[in-house]
Design an enzyme around this catalytic site. Structure first.
Site, short mmCIF file in Angstrom:
data_model
loop_
_atom_site.label_atom_id
_atom_site.label_comp_id
_atom_site.label_asym_id
_atom_site.label_seq_id
_atom_site.Cartn_x
_atom_site.Cartn_y
_atom_site.Cartn_z
N TYR A 42 42.56 49.53 37.01
CA TYR A 42 41.34 48.77 37.29
C TYR A 42 41.68 47.45 37.98
CZ TYR A 42 36.82 46.50 36.61
OH TYR A 42 35.62 45.85 36.82
N HIS A 46 40.89 46.29 41.99
CA HIS A 46 40.14 45.07 42.30
C HIS A 46 40.98 44.06 43.08
CE1 HIS A 46 37.00 46.70 39.78
NE2 HIS A 46 36.21 45.76 40.28
N TYR A 65 32.15 35.80 41.38
CA TYR A 65 32.13 37.03 40.59
C TYR A 65 33.46 37.10 39.85
CZ TYR A 65 30.95 42.02 39.76
OH TYR A 65 30.62 43.24 39.20
N TRP A 100 32.23 52.61 46.59
CA TRP A 100 33.02 51.88 45.60
C TRP A 100 32.83 52.48 44.21
CZ3 TRP A 100 37.06 48.82 45.50
CH2 TRP A 100 37.36 48.10 44.33
N TRP A 101 31.58 52.77 43.87
CA TRP A 101 31.32 53.37 42.55
C TRP A 101 32.03 54.70 42.41
CZ3 TRP A 101 25.34 52.39 42.69
CH2 TRP A 101 25.10 51.03 42.47
#
Length: 127
Positions: A42, A46, A65, A100-101
């Site tokens: 993860y 990112h 963010y 992206w999802w």
């Protein structure tokens, strides 16, 4: 705890607004869930966020963010500062978000449309 689609995080109250540098910002916080054993992946994904996605999110009005991980539970805590006139309600319709999802869907809990399952948090205190 109520699970909602990412489109539902925009139920903002006046308490979630603050002024930064003469610009009114809207603070949004929510949690997501990482599947066990995917912590490093993860973070890696990112750290290598697609430049076009980062630019798209900025253009939508996401000024900041931040995502934090509770390694004991796999809970991701996300915090955003949004411009008051943001376009985040339209993110789910965009191809780049759907890509992206799909890219992230194998390592997190997701909805049928592959968007991450999101639990919106209500702001109860600011200093």
């Amino acid at each position: 705890m109520r699970t909602i689609n990412i489109n539902g995080i925009m139920g903002l109250t006046p308490r979630s607004r603050k002024k930064i540098d003469k610009t009114i910002m809207i603070s949004v916080a929510f949690t997501m869930k990482l599947l066990p054993g995917n912590e490093e992946e993860y973070e890696k994904r990112h750290n290598e966020i697609w430049p076009e996605l980062a630019e798209f999110l900025r253009e939508a009005g996401i000024r900041e963010y931040h995502i934090f991980l509770d390694k004991a539970t796999g809970t991701l805590f996300a915090f955003q500062n949004l411009e008051e006139e943001n376009q985040t309600n339209h993110l789910a319709k965009e191809t780049i978000m759907k890509k992206w999802w799909a890219f992230m869907g194998d390592i997190m809990e997701t909805n049928p449309d592959q968007s991450p399952k999101v639990n919106r948090l209500e702001k109860v205190f600011s200093l």
